[in-house]
Design an enzyme around this catalytic site. Sequence first.
Site, PDB file in Angstrom:
ATOM      1  N   LYS A  98     -28.526  40.105 -15.556  1.00 19.42           N
ATOM      2  CA  LYS A  98     -29.326  40.788 -14.515  1.00 19.42           C
ATOM      3  C   LYS A  98     -30.223  41.870 -15.108  1.00 19.42           C
ATOM      4  CE  LYS A  98     -26.062  39.839 -10.806  1.00 19.42           C
ATOM      5  NZ  LYS A  98     -24.895  39.440 -11.617  1.00 19.42           N
TER       6      LYS A  98
HETATM    7  O1  LIG Z   1     -25.656  37.828  -5.879  1.00 19.40           O
HETATM    8  C1  LIG Z   1     -24.866  37.765  -6.834  1.00 19.40           C
HETATM    9  C2  LIG Z   1     -25.299  37.612  -8.135  1.00 19.40           C
HETATM   10  C3  LIG Z   1     -24.376  37.492  -9.130  1.00 19.40           C
HETATM   11  N1  LIG Z   1     -23.050  37.523  -8.875  1.00 19.40           N
HETATM   12  C4  LIG Z   1     -22.122  37.372 -10.017  1.00 19.40           C
HETATM   13  O2  LIG Z   1     -21.390  36.158  -9.862  1.00 19.40           O
HETATM   14  C5  LIG Z   1     -20.030  36.352 -10.208  1.00 19.40           C
HETATM   15  C6  LIG Z   1     -19.168  36.172  -8.974  1.00 19.40           C
HETATM   16  O3  LIG Z   1     -17.813  36.219  -9.331  1.00 19.40           O
HETATM   17  P1  LIG Z   1     -16.648  35.777  -8.318  1.00 19.40           P
HETATM   18  O4  LIG Z   1     -15.404  36.072  -9.072  1.00 19.40           O
HETATM   19  O5  LIG Z   1     -16.826  34.303  -8.047  1.00 19.40           O
HETATM   20  O6  LIG Z   1     -16.803  36.610  -7.101  1.00 19.40           O
HETATM   21  C7  LIG Z   1     -19.943  37.759 -10.799  1.00 19.40           C
HETATM   22  O7  LIG Z   1     -20.163  37.664 -12.191  1.00 19.40           O
HETATM   23  C8  LIG Z   1     -21.091  38.485 -10.148  1.00 19.40           C
HETATM   24  O8  LIG Z   1     -21.593  39.539 -10.947  1.00 19.40           O
HETATM   25  C9  LIG Z   1     -22.622  37.651  -7.586  1.00 19.40           C
HETATM   26  O9  LIG Z   1     -21.405  37.650  -7.291  1.00 19.40           O
HETATM   27  N2  LIG Z   1     -23.544  37.777  -6.588  1.00 19.40           N
END
Ligand SMILES: O=c1ccn([C@@H]2O[C@H](COP(=O)(O)O)[C@@H](O)[C@H]2O)c(=O)[nH]1
Length: 279
Positions: A98
């Site tokens: 990001k």
């Molecule tokens: O809008 C967003 C963008 C990035 N993320 C990222 O995805 C994973 C989600 O992890 P989970 O364990 O499946 O919740 C995490 O690395 C976030 O930084 C997001 O969740 N939402």
Amino acid sequence: MTPEPFGARLRHAMDTRGPLCVGIDPHASLLSSWGLNDDVAGLERFTRTVVEALADRVAVLKPQSAFFERFGSRGVAVLEKAVEEARAAGALVLMDAKRGDIGSTMGAYAATYLDKDSPLFSDAVTVSPYLGFGSLRPALDAAEASGAGVFVLALTSNPEGAEVQRATSADGRSLAQLMLDHMAAENEGATPLGSVGAVVGATLGDTGADLSINGPLLAPGIGAQGATPADLPRVFGAAVRNVVPSVSRGVLRHGPDVSGLREAAGRFADEVRTAVPES
Ligand SMILES: O=c1ccn([C@@H]2O[C@H](COP(=O)(O)O)[C@@H](O)[C@H]2O)c(=O)[nH]1
């Protein structure tokens, strides 16, 4: 020789492996539940296990850079190795970093993730457009030159995102729609799929946004954040075939056994196939 564009490589991976993306997010709590220490050795063991379990079967692996950076240079070394091994096993690597800054600094981020000679070169990287879409130009150009991709935050999965992303821009569009329209312009004419993707949370319900960007739509929020694959058609409508559903903790909590990780990813993949038969 011109490299094959990321969009084409991703379409092929989605068509042959299914569209699922699994995140590599070595939370301290996950290291602990896997019986590992919250140190570099634990990080390395966790990461290698995920790569071994999934890199030969899912379309995309998405390491979350923050969880590696917290261990300093030794953590970043683990990340470098993971990128190399995952790509060698056939997964596309989407670096979830990001990044976003003024253009001149964006050039350095582009050199980090999108230059083939960099130790962190990845198939794609997540970026933030909220310093202005034009500030991303160095990353967009570097990605095109190296056959890599860029995923731009549009409508993020967290509830706090709305106050920025749904705000109204000078011409009346939401900021998210403004960004999505920029992405559509970048992808115009690309076949089978453009290389500039959008991040749109699977948690959001009907977004009311025009998601026809002719590029991939990364959909985080499945699993731990409460969304399920069954939500995808409602969130993405006609663009659902371009969705890359993403889950991290929902799979990772089934480790440390390789078989547990594979079965969990397989269940999500099945659910995606049921919800989006055309994917
Ligand atoms: O809008 C967003 C963008 C990035 N993320 C990222 O995805 C994973 C989600 O992890 P989970 O364990 O499946 O919740 C995490 O690395 C976030 O930084 C997001 O969740 N939402």
